[in-house]
Design an enzyme around this catalytic site. Structure first.
Site: not given
Length: 312
Positions: A7, A9, A68, A98, A139, A200-201
């Site tokens: 996701p 934004e 989400q 986030c 997440k 992730n990353g």
């Protein structure tokens, strides 16, 4: 291996999901967040964020989509999770990562990393509200300003009954700085938990995906910004295919200008195409040239004509 589309934004909306899943092999997409404050949100909010709900929560090419939620109040997270899944979402995800100052200022996103108990309460409430056959996922990052509480955070997610955990391998304070990525820490979390952990990353190509999986021990990854740098990144990561040739990228951009954004005021494609070219410039020199040619244009129709006119 599984590859999930992250996701993002303001970036990965339904139109971009449609385009990217058409030329990729993603196992799942997560939507931009639905902001939950102190009420059960109207159905139209979920349909706006995830129009795929009208089509069995799948993109036109068939990739499943999961909504989400972003918020901090367990009761309202639960009620909105129940609504999301009742509308057809393939499970529901809780945003605890986030790093946006605006989001964090309202107590959502990565702010929850300061209080693992709140993560536990939110995820537990969502799990209780969602049918047992549907996934409830979370997440997170490694922590707020350090990774000292990463195990406490991970334990909270598992003990709440979550189906799986996505871990971004940096703290909130580290933002997206490449030198701080810590796949080893993701691996330590994976070894600790019994639920699946997704890394992730900094997964930007075949080599980085292989290095991430070797270091973390994870057999599933989530990719975000890299998916915009290389539009066919899931196929690069899964099958070691070459990156998409520039003429095919142009075809994708041309299709993007033809897709209609519901409620568009005429500025949607202006902002989004310039934004996407900003990502593409990291991989394609031609994207820099195209960006320079349209940077002064401020109308969707002008940008569409310029991109449609590209000879490929």
């Amino acid at each position: 291996m599984r590859v999930l589309l992250a996701p993002m934004e303001g970036v990965l909306d339904a139109l971009v999901r449609e385009l990217l899943t058409e030329v990729n092999d993603y196992d799942l997409c997560i939507t931009e967040f639905v902001r939950v404050v102190d009420q059960l949100l109207p159905v139209k909010v979920f349909h706006r964020i995830c129009p795929e709900l009208h089509h069995a929560s799948r993109t036109p090419s068939g990739t499943p989509v999961r909504i989400q939620l972003l918020g901090q109040h367990p009761q309202w997270l639960a009620e909105n999770a129940a609504r999301a899944t009742a509308l057809g979402s393939y499970g529901v995800d809780l945003n605890c990562g986030c790093p946006s100052k605006v989001v964090n200022g309202s107590g959502g996103g990565a702010t929850l990393l300061k209080d693992p108990e709140l993560i536990y309460q939110g995820a537990k409430a969502m799990r209780a509200a969602v049918p047992s056959h549907l996934p409830v996922t979370v997440k997170v990052r490694l922590g707020w300003d350090s990774g000292d509480r990463k195990f406490e955070i991970a334990d909270a997610v598992q003990q709440a009954g979550a189906s799986e955990l996505v871990v971004h391998g940096r703290t909130k304070a580290q933002g997206y700085r490449a030198e701080h990525i810590d796949w080893q820490a993701i691996g330590e979390i994976r070894q600790r938990l019994t639920i699946p952990v997704i890394a992730n990353g900094e997964i930007l190509d075949w080599q980085s995906a292989q290095a991430c999986m070797a270091t973390s021990g994870c057999d599933a990854v989530m990719i975000g910004r890299g998916a915009l740098n290389i539009p066919n990144l899931s196929r690069v990561v899964k099958y070691n295919e070459p990156r998409m040739p520039w003429p095919e990228v142009v075809t994708l951009l041309q299709k993007y200008t033809r897709l209609e954004k519901q409620g568009d005021t005429g500025l949607y494609h202006v902002a989004r195409i310039k934004q996407w070219l900003g990502y593409l410039r990291k991989e394609y020199i031609e994207a820099t040239e195209l960006f320079q040619s349209i940077r002064a244009l401020n109308r969707s129709s002008e940008i569409a004509r310029a991109i449609q006119a590209i000879k490929i």
